[in-house]
Design an enzyme around this catalytic site. Structure first.
Site, short mmCIF file in Angstrom:
data_model
loop_
_atom_site.label_atom_id
_atom_site.label_comp_id
_atom_site.label_asym_id
_atom_site.label_seq_id
_atom_site.Cartn_x
_atom_site.Cartn_y
_atom_site.Cartn_z
N HIS A 70 -2.51 -4.29 4.57
CA HIS A 70 -3.23 -5.27 5.59
C HIS A 70 -2.25 -6.46 7.17
O HIS A 70 -1.51 -7.13 5.89
CB HIS A 70 -4.09 -5.55 4.80
N LYS A 113 -2.63 2.85 5.90
CA LYS A 113 -3.39 2.51 5.92
C LYS A 113 -4.31 1.22 5.35
O LYS A 113 -2.89 -0.32 5.21
CB LYS A 113 -4.80 2.80 4.83
N CYS A 125 -8.50 3.54 -3.83
CA CYS A 125 -7.38 4.78 -3.28
C CYS A 125 -7.22 6.29 -4.06
O CYS A 125 -7.36 6.75 -2.81
CB CYS A 125 -6.58 4.14 -2.59
N HIS A 160 -3.42 -8.68 -0.19
CA HIS A 160 -2.36 -7.81 -1.35
C HIS A 160 -1.95 -7.03 -0.44
O HIS A 160 -2.76 -7.12 0.62
CB HIS A 160 -3.21 -7.58 -2.22
N ASP A 182 -0.32 4.58 -2.53
CA ASP A 182 -0.10 3.21 -3.08
C ASP A 182 0.49 2.08 -4.67
O ASP A 182 0.43 1.40 -5.22
CB ASP A 182 -1.32 2.46 -3.53
N HIS A 219 -6.76 -10.43 6.16
CA HIS A 219 -7.74 -8.83 6.38
C HIS A 219 -9.32 -8.63 5.91
O HIS A 219 -9.52 -9.96 5.15
CB HIS A 219 -7.12 -8.08 5.37
N ASP A 228 -1.20 0.69 1.38
CA ASP A 228 -1.50 -0.04 1.81
C ASP A 228 -1.07 -1.55 1.97
O ASP A 228 -0.01 -1.49 2.32
CB ASP A 228 -2.46 -0.77 0.62
C1 VGL Z 1 -6.91 -0.66 -3.09
C2 VGL Z 1 -7.94 -2.55 -3.68
C3 VGL Z 1 -8.26 -2.40 -2.28
C4 VGL Z 1 -6.02 0.48 -4.14
C5 VGL Z 1 -6.46 -1.48 -2.30
O1 VGL Z 1 -5.11 1.08 -3.75
O2 VGL Z 1 -6.78 1.28 -4.80
N1 VGL Z 1 -7.42 -0.93 -4.10
N2 VGL Z 1 -6.72 -1.86 -2.07
ZN ZN Z 2 -6.10 -2.40 0.08
#
Ligand code: VGL
Ligand code: ZN
Length: 238
Positions: free
Chosen positions: A81, A139, A184, A114, A41, A85, A79
């Site tokens: 979404h 994901k 993550c 995000h 990410d 979401h 990530d």
């Molecule tokens: C993440 C919060 C929400 C991450 C992703 O990449 O750690 N954290 N979505």
């Molecule tokens: Zn996320």
């Protein structure tokens, strides 16, 4: 820095032939064709100026680019979404980011919007320079389930297919880097262990969000799961 005793103690089923003499002598961890680097990410939303910016998140980029040169196998995650979401605070009336709610699959921390599919914020940073990266796992694209882990969604049962992919490619060891350490990165590392991989988090190639003690908890949980915590200087790469 790992000393030799820790290194040997932690090697598990990895055979000695996986290590070059020079790497052993220096007490470093050698990377081989059965190793994969997972870059989690490193997306604009998580970088300074992004909607869920991780403090100093951009500082992981030069470290990741440098160590990636030593890996034949690199997988990135993204990530990804849906608009609205379920993990977004904006999808729950009266809720604010960083509050938690109970969902059918368990406790869910709520986030600012995000990494919405197709937006610039969801793009992997243009400063990531890993031309050999072979796979990007998206994901969190099911609207009613989050997925911190690159292996299994937050319902604890929907697989992304990554474990089977890595096994089909004869991968034995997984090195996890990226954002965010306490979400993550940690969840991906714990699921890698669960799937039977020797698993490392490269601490200086990660940064955390640290919401309500989440960073300390993540280090405790990953250690308990058998994930090894190392620094990029522990790797035998240039
Ligand atoms: C993440 C919060 C929400 C991450 C992703 O990449 O750690 N954290 N979505
Ligand atoms: Zn996320």
């Amino acid at each position: 820095m790992l000393d030799r005793r820790q290194l040997l103690g932690g090697m598990g089923v990895v055979t000695m032939s996986a290590f070059t003499g020079a790497a052993m002598a220096a007490g470093k961890i050698a990377i081989d064709d059965s190793s994969v680097l997972i870059v989690v990410d490193v997306q604009n939303c998580f970088l300074p100026g992004g909607s869920l910016a991780v403090k100093d998140g951009d500082q992981v980029i030069p470290v990741i680019n440098r160590i990636a040169k030593g890996f034949a196998n690199v997988v990135m995650t993204q990530d990804w979404h849906t608009p609205g979401h379920i993990s977004f605070a904006s999808a729950h009336a009266g809720k604010k980011p960083f509050e938690a709610i109970d969902l059918p699959y368990g406790k869910q921390v709520l986030w600012p919007d995000h990494c919405v599919q197709g937006t610039d914020g969801a793009s992997i940073s243009k400063d990531i320079s890993i031309p050999q990266a072979e796979l990007i796992i998206r994901k969190g694209y099911h609207k009613d389930v989050d997925s911190y882990s690159a292996f299994t969604e937050a319902d604890g049962k929907t697989s992304t297919g990554l474990a089977a992919y890595l096994k089909a490619h004869n991968i034995k060891r997984v090195f996890v880097t990226g954002l965010a350490t306490d979400f993550c990165v940690a969840w991906t590392a714990m699921d890698a262990r669960k799937a039977g991989f020797e698993t490392y988090i490269i601490e200086d190639a990660c940064r955390g969000i640290d919401a309500n003690g989440s960073l300390a908890k993540a280090w405790a949980d990953t250690a308990k799961a058998g994930v090894k915590r190392i620094q990029s200087s522990d790797l035998a790469v240039a």
